[in-house]
Design a protein around this motif. Structure first.
Motif, short mmCIF file in Angstrom:
data_model
loop_
_atom_site.label_atom_id
_atom_site.label_comp_id
_atom_site.label_asym_id
_atom_site.label_seq_id
_atom_site.Cartn_x
_atom_site.Cartn_y
_atom_site.Cartn_z
N UNK A 55 0.83 -1.21 0.00
CA UNK A 55 0.00 0.00 0.00
C UNK A 55 0.86 1.26 0.00
N UNK A 56 2.08 1.12 0.48
CA UNK A 56 3.01 2.25 0.56
C UNK A 56 3.32 2.77 -0.86
N UNK A 57 3.33 4.07 -1.02
CA UNK A 57 3.63 4.64 -2.33
C UNK A 57 5.14 4.74 -2.54
N UNK A 58 5.53 4.86 -3.81
CA UNK A 58 6.91 5.21 -4.15
C UNK A 58 6.90 6.68 -4.53
N UNK A 59 7.70 7.48 -3.85
CA UNK A 59 7.65 8.92 -4.07
C UNK A 59 8.70 9.37 -5.09
N UNK A 60 8.27 10.20 -6.00
CA UNK A 60 9.19 10.86 -6.94
C UNK A 60 9.01 12.36 -6.73
N UNK A 67 14.98 15.44 -10.17
CA UNK A 67 14.15 14.36 -9.63
C UNK A 67 14.90 13.62 -8.53
N UNK A 68 14.16 13.31 -7.49
CA UNK A 68 14.69 12.47 -6.42
C UNK A 68 13.68 11.37 -6.12
N UNK A 69 14.06 10.12 -6.11
CA UNK A 69 15.40 9.61 -6.39
C UNK A 69 15.68 9.56 -7.89
N UNK A 70 16.92 9.34 -8.25
CA UNK A 70 17.28 9.28 -9.66
C UNK A 70 16.82 7.98 -10.31
N UNK A 71 16.85 6.90 -9.53
CA UNK A 71 16.36 5.60 -10.02
C UNK A 71 15.48 4.99 -8.94
N UNK A 72 14.33 4.50 -9.35
CA UNK A 72 13.41 3.90 -8.38
C UNK A 72 12.79 2.65 -8.96
N UNK A 78 1.46 -0.80 -7.84
CA UNK A 78 1.81 0.07 -6.71
C UNK A 78 1.68 1.54 -7.15
N UNK A 79 1.45 2.41 -6.21
CA UNK A 79 1.21 3.80 -6.56
C UNK A 79 2.49 4.63 -6.55
N UNK A 80 2.70 5.34 -7.65
CA UNK A 80 3.77 6.33 -7.73
C UNK A 80 3.18 7.66 -7.29
N UNK A 81 3.81 8.28 -6.30
CA UNK A 81 3.32 9.56 -5.77
C UNK A 81 4.29 10.65 -6.21
N UNK A 82 3.79 11.58 -7.00
CA UNK A 82 4.65 12.61 -7.61
C UNK A 82 4.46 13.93 -6.86
N UNK A 83 5.57 14.48 -6.41
CA UNK A 83 5.56 15.65 -5.55
C UNK A 83 6.33 16.77 -6.23
N UNK A 84 5.78 17.97 -6.21
CA UNK A 84 6.52 19.15 -6.69
C UNK A 84 6.81 20.05 -5.50
#
Ligand SMILES: [Cu+2]
Length: 198
Positions: A55-60, A67-72, A78-84
């Motif tokens: 359930x945990x997201x992967x944050x970009x 971009x952080x992280x550079x490689x994920x 699974x959910x990718x969570x995109x943050x600005x």
């Protein structure tokens, strides 16, 4: 790696006033001569099973026009969570080929965006349509056995059932390598990968 020239965008430069210069991360060599940011996963050999994504997201995160992280790595579903985190517009472009590509604008400090990937795909670039130097890479895997090498060049895959596996490493510039690894019923096994002259 070269220092990234952000001078075309003063807002990005301003984000880095109090930070050291930012270098491209195309190839990052650690002090112990290992590679950072190499994506490692079990490509073949797992028993047929459905692996439930966490359930945990992967944050970009977009921070200082990087971009952080550079490689994920992320699991299918699974959910990718995109943050600005920046005070400027970004435009996140998933350059996927197996999964449908997408392109979304994200305003300064806007609400997080959420995306999932339906199919395995290792490895594709995330780019920004506004800032040409921005890139990161994502590997979508149908199981939880993947890793990204860190500042010691090591990777670790835990909870793997015993068996014989094809382990693949993918580096954005140097490409792919694979090897076979047999994991006994108890204990551990290790494999090394080398790029370049040996
Ligand atoms: Cu951008």
């Amino acid at each position: 790696m070269q220092t990234i020239d952000m001078s075309s965008n003063p807002s990005c430069v301003a984000e880095h006033k109090s930070r050291p210069p930012v270098h491209a991360q195309t190839i990052v060599v650690n002090p112990n001569h290992t590679l950072r940011n190499a994506f490692v996963w079990i490509k073949d050999g797992l028993p047929a099973a459905h692996w439930t994504p966490p359930a945990q997201t992967v944050e970009l995160t977009q921070n200082g026009c990087i971009y952080e992280p550079h490689v994920a790595g992320i699991m299918v579903g699974q959910t990718l969570e995109i943050v600005n985190d920046d005070p400027i517009n970004h435009n996140v472009h998933a350059n996927s080929k197996i999964n449908a590509p997408w392109n979304i604008a994200q305003a300064p400090k806007a609400e997080h965006k959420f995306r999932k990937f339906a199919s395995p795909e290792v490895l594709f670039a995330m780019t920004c349509s506004v800032h040409p130097w921005m890139n990161s890479y994502i590997g979508v895997v149908p199981h939880p056995f993947f890793s990204v090498t860190g500042d010691d060049g090591a990777f670790r895959l835990q909870g793997v059932p015993p068996g014989t596996y094809t382990i693949e490493v993918v580096q954005e510039k140097l490409g792919k390598k694979d090897g076979t690894l047999t994991l006994p019923p108890s204990g551990t096994a290790s494999i090394d990968f080398t790029y370049g002259s040996q």
